[in-house]
Design a protein around this motif. Structure first.
Motif, PDB file in Angstrom:
ATOM      1  N   GLU A  49      42.507  36.815  44.028  1.00 62.94           N
ATOM      2  CA  GLU A  49      41.780  36.761  42.755  1.00 62.94           C
ATOM      3  C   GLU A  49      40.953  38.019  42.499  1.00 62.94           C
ATOM      4  OE1 GLU A  49      39.217  34.783  45.917  1.00 62.94           O
ATOM      5  OE2 GLU A  49      41.333  34.751  45.305  1.00 62.94           O
ATOM      6  N   ARG A  50      40.767  38.846  43.519  1.00 63.48           N
ATOM      7  CA  ARG A  50      39.969  40.063  43.343  1.00 63.48           C
ATOM      8  C   ARG A  50      40.824  41.291  43.033  1.00 63.48           C
ATOM      9  NH1 ARG A  50      36.072  42.349  46.839  1.00 63.48           N
ATOM     10  NH2 ARG A  50      35.078  42.875  44.846  1.00 63.48           N
ATOM     11  N   ILE A  51      42.143  41.161  43.126  1.00 61.56           N
ATOM     12  CA  ILE A  51      43.028  42.310  42.945  1.00 61.56           C
ATOM     13  C   ILE A  51      43.273  42.546  41.458  1.00 61.56           C
ATOM     14  CG2 ILE A  51      45.297  43.281  43.458  1.00 61.56           C
ATOM     15  CD1 ILE A  51      45.330  41.480  45.972  1.00 61.56           C
ATOM     16  N   LEU A  52      42.896  43.718  40.986  1.00 61.42           N
ATOM     17  CA  LEU A  52      43.055  44.062  39.579  1.00 61.42           C
ATOM     18  C   LEU A  52      44.404  44.758  39.370  1.00 61.42           C
ATOM     19  CD1 LEU A  52      39.464  45.452  38.856  1.00 61.42           C
ATOM     20  CD2 LEU A  52      40.330  43.123  38.527  1.00 61.42           C
ATOM     21  N   SER A  55      42.796  54.429  35.265  1.00 62.49           N
ATOM     22  CA  SER A  55      41.405  54.841  35.050  1.00 62.49           C
ATOM     23  C   SER A  55      40.534  53.664  34.637  1.00 62.49           C
ATOM     24  CB  SER A  55      41.343  55.939  33.982  1.00 62.49           C
ATOM     25  OG  SER A  55      42.017  57.102  34.415  1.00 62.49           O
ATOM     26  N   THR A  56      41.072  52.768  33.813  1.00 55.95           N
ATOM     27  CA  THR A  56      40.321  51.581  33.398  1.00 55.95           C
ATOM     28  C   THR A  56      40.060  50.674  34.587  1.00 55.95           C
ATOM     29  OG1 THR A  56      41.306  51.671  31.195  1.00 55.95           O
ATOM     30  CG2 THR A  56      40.326  49.576  31.865  1.00 55.95           C
ATOM     31  N   ILE A  57      41.090  50.469  35.406  1.00 62.02           N
ATOM     32  CA  ILE A  57      40.927  49.619  36.592  1.00 62.02           C
ATOM     33  C   ILE A  57      39.873  50.195  37.527  1.00 62.02           C
ATOM     34  CG2 ILE A  57      42.072  48.883  38.726  1.00 62.02           C
ATOM     35  CD1 ILE A  57      44.559  48.346  37.197  1.00 62.02           C
ATOM     36  N   VAL A  58      39.912  51.509  37.749  1.00 60.69           N
ATOM     37  CA  VAL A  58      38.972  52.144  38.672  1.00 60.69           C
ATOM     38  C   VAL A  58      37.532  51.952  38.206  1.00 60.69           C
ATOM     39  CG1 VAL A  58      38.182  54.389  39.527  1.00 60.69           C
ATOM     40  CG2 VAL A  58      40.605  53.793  39.626  1.00 60.69           C
ATOM     41  N   GLU A  59      37.313  51.984  36.915  1.00 63.25           N
ATOM     42  CA  GLU A  59      35.963  51.758  36.391  1.00 63.25           C
ATOM     43  C   GLU A  59      35.480  50.353  36.719  1.00 63.25           C
ATOM     44  OE1 GLU A  59      32.377  52.660  34.906  1.00 63.25           O
ATOM     45  OE2 GLU A  59      34.041  54.077  35.177  1.00 63.25           O
ATOM     46  N   PHE A  60      36.355  49.361  36.608  1.00 63.75           N
ATOM     47  CA  PHE A  60      35.990  47.991  36.976  1.00 63.75           C
ATOM     48  C   PHE A  60      35.712  47.903  38.477  1.00 63.75           C
ATOM     49  CE2 PHE A  60      37.347  46.940  32.802  1.00 63.75           C
ATOM     50  CZ  PHE A  60      36.868  45.677  32.510  1.00 63.75           C
ATOM     51  N   GLY A  68      32.123  46.974  40.956  1.00 61.96           N
ATOM     52  CA  GLY A  68      32.126  45.840  41.875  1.00 61.96           C
ATOM     53  C   GLY A  68      32.826  44.615  41.343  1.00 61.96           C
ATOM     54  N   GLN A  69      33.742  44.797  40.374  1.00 61.95           N
ATOM     55  CA  GLN A  69      34.388  43.636  39.740  1.00 61.95           C
ATOM     56  C   GLN A  69      35.782  43.372  40.271  1.00 61.95           C
ATOM     57  OE1 GLN A  69      33.316  45.423  35.806  1.00 61.95           O
ATOM     58  NE2 GLN A  69      32.753  43.318  35.291  1.00 61.95           N
ATOM     59  N   GLY A  70      36.117  43.945  41.422  1.00 61.40           N
ATOM     60  CA  GLY A  70      37.413  43.706  42.016  1.00 61.40           C
ATOM     61  C   GLY A  70      37.839  44.888  42.848  1.00 61.40           C
ATOM     62  N   VAL A  71      39.058  44.811  43.392  1.00 60.39           N
ATOM     63  CA  VAL A  71      39.643  45.902  44.172  1.00 60.39           C
ATOM     64  C   VAL A  71      41.024  46.187  43.597  1.00 60.39           C
ATOM     65  CG1 VAL A  71      38.368  45.184  46.228  1.00 60.39           C
ATOM     66  CG2 VAL A  71      40.718  44.361  45.880  1.00 60.39           C
ATOM     67  N   THR A  72      41.600  47.303  43.991  1.00 57.23           N
ATOM     68  CA  THR A  72      42.937  47.628  43.488  1.00 57.23           C
ATOM     69  C   THR A  72      43.647  48.558  44.457  1.00 57.23           C
ATOM     70  OG1 THR A  72      44.158  48.246  41.491  1.00 57.23           O
ATOM     71  CG2 THR A  72      42.386  49.724  42.176  1.00 57.23           C
TER      72      THR A  72
END
Length: 297
Positions: free
Chosen positions: A191-194, A226-231, A235-239
């Protein structure tokens, strides 16, 4: 007035990309100019080729038949053009070079200067699109060569694929996350994987690497890394990130990068073109230049 080859190429680009803006970008013209050509074509046909929807465009029944016939016409025209130009083995027009979005911003700053200096006399028209659209462009002749991160399909015209180099994946977390490395993919909370939105091959590769199943439920799907990295920084997830992206995407001190526990995950970047081309030797030379320009990551 007859339907022009250019109008057919524009219609195919819209059908392939499902969006007027992306089609205009792929054709290297402005969106108003492309839209005007499509409207003129529809006026000539006496019926719309596309239904304009909020989410994009959809082919009308007439449009589907038109596109199927136009693909054959454009393919034959491209073959004739290649035959005329092919005596030299090098085109006298720009090479239409497509790249996937999870490669283009990270490799182009290095490989484009290397290609123009290493292959003097060649010009390039660069476009960015998802793998499916790039493969469709190779098949219908609107692209000459593409750089992708997955195996080309087995069906359809024969495509030549030349491996460039491996691009391993790493894990990006918030620097305050406290993750220890190397990281086991099996230890990640699904659930934390963006993820990127649907249609990106990197999304599919992440799903496979993290064993998220065929249809992971997600309330968030980004259009760019880039959008994912900002999240992730917030602290809103990992990728997962491809290693070639680190110079651009991992400069933020809020981001921590972690190696994966063996066997890890990654992708093979490849250069792909149609086998039935007179410019195969040129594309082989392009592959050599790109391999030699491989970033350290």
């Amino acid at each position: 007035m007859a339907v022009s080859l250019k109008q057919m190429q524009y219609a195919l680009a819209v059908a392939r990309n499902g969006h007027f803006g992306r089609a205009a970008e792929a054709c290297a013209i402005s969106q108003p100019a492309l839209s005007q050509q499509i409207l003129a074509l529809e006026d000539l046909c006496g019926t719309p080729l596309f239904d304009r929807l909020r989410s994009g465009i959809r082919l009308t029944p007439f449009g589907r038949e038109f596109v199927a016939m136009a693909q054959e016409v454009v393919k034959r025209a491209e073959a004739l053009d290649a035959f005329v130009l092919g005596h030299s083995g090098r085109p006298d027009r720009p090479i239409r070079f497509g790249l996937i979005p999870t490669v283009a911003p990270y490799l182009l700053p290095d490989i484009f200067p290397a290609l123009t200096s290493g292959l003097p006399g060649l010009d390039f028209t660069i476009s960015e699109s998802r793998t499916e659209a790039l493969i469709a462009g190779l098949i219908d002749g609107s692209l000459d060569v593409a750089l992708i991160g997955t195996a080309p399909p087995d069906s359809g015209p024969t495509l030549v694929s030349r491996p460039l180099f491996e691009d391993p994946f790493v894990l990006a977390t918030s620097s305050s996350d406290g993750t220890k490395e190397p990281v086991s993919l099996a230890s990640l909370a699904p659930e934390r994987i963006l993820l990127l939105d649907e249609g990106h091959c990197f999304r599919d590769q992440t799903i496979a690497a993290c064993r998220l199943g065929n249809d992971p439920a997600r309330t968030f799907a980004a259009t760019s890394l880039s959008t994912i990295v900002e999240f992730v920084a917030n602290g809103q997830g990992v990728t997962l990130l491809p290693r070639i992206a680190l110079r651009k995407e991992a400069n933020d001190p809020r981001i921590a990068i972690h190696d994966l526990l063996s066997p890890g995950a990654g992708r093979l970047l490849s250069l792909v073109w149609r086998e039935a081309t007179p410019f195969g030797s040129t594309f082989e030379a392009m592959a050599e230049v790109i391999r030699a320009t491989r970033p350290n990551g």
